[in-house]
Design an enzyme around this catalytic site. Structure first.
Site, PDB file in Angstrom:
ATOM      1  N   GLN A 109       0.848  -1.182   0.000  1.00 19.37           N
ATOM      2  CA  GLN A 109       0.000   0.000   0.000  1.00 19.37           C
ATOM      3  C   GLN A 109       0.891   1.243   0.000  1.00 19.37           C
ATOM      4  O   GLN A 109       0.779   2.120   0.848  1.00 19.37           O
ATOM      5  CB  GLN A 109      -0.919  -0.013   1.221  1.00 19.37           C
ATOM      6  CG  GLN A 109      -1.669  -1.305   1.397  1.00 19.37           C
ATOM      7  CD  GLN A 109      -2.607  -1.551   0.240  1.00 19.37           C
ATOM      8  OE1 GLN A 109      -3.530  -0.781   0.042  1.00 19.37           O
ATOM      9  NE2 GLN A 109      -2.396  -2.591  -0.530  1.00 19.37           N
ATOM     10  N   ILE A 135      -5.742   4.527  -1.133  1.00 18.81           N
ATOM     11  CA  ILE A 135      -6.858   3.616  -1.357  1.00 18.81           C
ATOM     12  C   ILE A 135      -6.233   2.250  -1.617  1.00 18.81           C
ATOM     13  O   ILE A 135      -5.307   2.121  -2.416  1.00 18.81           O
ATOM     14  CB  ILE A 135      -7.732   4.073  -2.547  1.00 18.81           C
ATOM     15  CG1 ILE A 135      -8.878   3.083  -2.797  1.00 18.81           C
ATOM     16  CG2 ILE A 135      -6.915   4.285  -3.808  1.00 18.81           C
ATOM     17  CD1 ILE A 135      -9.865   3.552  -3.883  1.00 18.81           C
ATOM     18  N   SER A 136      -6.685   1.229  -0.908  1.00 19.73           N
ATOM     19  CA  SER A 136      -6.069  -0.092  -1.002  1.00 19.73           C
ATOM     20  C   SER A 136      -6.265  -0.708  -2.380  1.00 19.73           C
ATOM     21  O   SER A 136      -7.231  -0.423  -3.085  1.00 19.73           O
ATOM     22  CB  SER A 136      -6.650  -1.030   0.063  1.00 19.73           C
ATOM     23  OG  SER A 136      -6.329  -0.586   1.359  1.00 19.73           O
ATOM     24  N   GLN A 137      -5.338  -1.593  -2.746  1.00 15.44           N
ATOM     25  CA  GLN A 137      -5.432  -2.276  -4.033  1.00 15.44           C
ATOM     26  C   GLN A 137      -6.701  -3.135  -4.078  1.00 15.44           C
ATOM     27  O   GLN A 137      -7.140  -3.675  -3.052  1.00 15.44           O
ATOM     28  CB  GLN A 137      -4.201  -3.141  -4.274  1.00 15.44           C
ATOM     29  CG  GLN A 137      -4.093  -4.321  -3.321  1.00 15.44           C
ATOM     30  CD  GLN A 137      -2.900  -5.202  -3.597  1.00 15.44           C
ATOM     31  OE1 GLN A 137      -1.960  -5.210  -2.820  1.00 15.44           O
ATOM     32  NE2 GLN A 137      -2.939  -5.937  -4.681  1.00 15.44           N
TER      33      GLN A 137
END
Length: 292
Positions: free
Chosen positions: A40, A137-139
């Site tokens: 992240q 924003i997370s994968q």
């Protein structure tokens, strides 16, 4: 002609309708061999994935329902077409996420609407991206993976009340809203809390409650929760969060400092929890207090 599905969908269009086999989704209870979720770390991921060509592919079967009209924002650019979103969902499924309700939710939520327009062309690559305030924003894969694990419970995937620690831009809360009846989300950074509200407001998501506060304290006034999901990594999971789980509830969190692992904690009884390690990952750090 079948209408194409777009977000927001009514909760009933996804929740409680996808067929399930008798077996629970298998969860790997030991670290995977060499598999590491994309860190992240926004700058690194943008440089690694920013020029990747996304080839539209057919995802795993997901429920299809009548759709609301597309927003003018979505009509404006081919970069956010349904085909590109489906390609992302197909890639997540290929990486091992099997839960059809989770895949349906990922397919339905327009990720590009939760980030700056300048990053819209990268919205559907499998990478974390900056959202401001040194947060990301997370994968897509890790979002889907954590929700899938949380849903693999003794209630056959039913989630009545879920708590998210770290609202960020609101994307994961939007995905959660399609697989849980009630979603409570806490953000410690005031600017991000306001950003999430602004992002979610036009989508008219009725079952999300956003709170500004210290996520490490949880939300005792709304507890207990069937599921808790953390979007930041601490050295350990705060005891306050463990105590706000229902019996049989599941908490999914990244744990660690330099080396982090995704951890599942299940509440067995009033005074007993059991934990298992799923896979390596990398998240921003979990911090106490609030930022105005």
């Amino acid at each position: 002609m079948t209408e194409k599905k777009r977000f927001p969908l009514s909760l009933s269009s996804i929740a409680e309708k996808a067929p399930r086999s008798g077996a629970r989704t298998e969860v790997n209870r030991s670290s995977t061999s060499g598999k590491v979720a994309t860190p992240q770390t926004a700058t690194q991921n943008a440089s690694q994935h920013g020029k990747r060509t996304i080839t539209p592919a057919r995802p795993a079967e997901v429920p299809r329902k009548a759709a609301a009209a597309p927003s003018s924002n979505e009509r404006a650019t081919p970069l956010v077409s349904e085909a590109v979103r489906k390609a992302m969902t197909a890639r997540v499924a290929k990486q091992g996420v099997k839960d059809s309700k989770v895949l349906a939710a990922m397919d339905a939520v327009p990720r590009h609407l939760f980030m700056e327009p300048a990053l819209a062309s990268q919205a559907y690559i499998d990478a974390s991206l900056p959202i401001g305030y040194h947060q990301t924003i997370s994968q897509p894969y890790i979002v889907a993976r954590m929700i899938e694990v949380m849903r693999n419970n003794q209630q056959g995937g039913v989630l009545n009340r879920v708590l998210e620690i770290g609202t960020g831009c609101g994307y994961q809360a939007a995905v959660l809203s399609l697989v849980a009846k009630e979603v409570y989300s806490i953000e410690r950074i005031k600017g991000l809390h306001e950003l999430a509200k602004a992002n979610l407001r036009p989508m008219r998501v009725a079952n999300i409650r956003l709170h500004y506060g210290d996520g490490m304290l949880g939300l005792p006034q709304a507890a207990p929760f069937d599921g808790i999901i953390l979007a930041a990594a601490g050295l350990e999971v705060p005891q306050a969060l463990l105590e706000q789980m229902t019996i049989g509830g599941r908490l999914v969190a990244p744990v660690g400092e330099r080396h982090q692992v995704l951890q599942l904690i299940e509440r067995v009884s009033k005074f007993e929890w059991k934990s298992s390690t799923l896979e390596d990952c990398h998240f921003v750090p979990l911090r106490p207090g609030t930022v105005t």
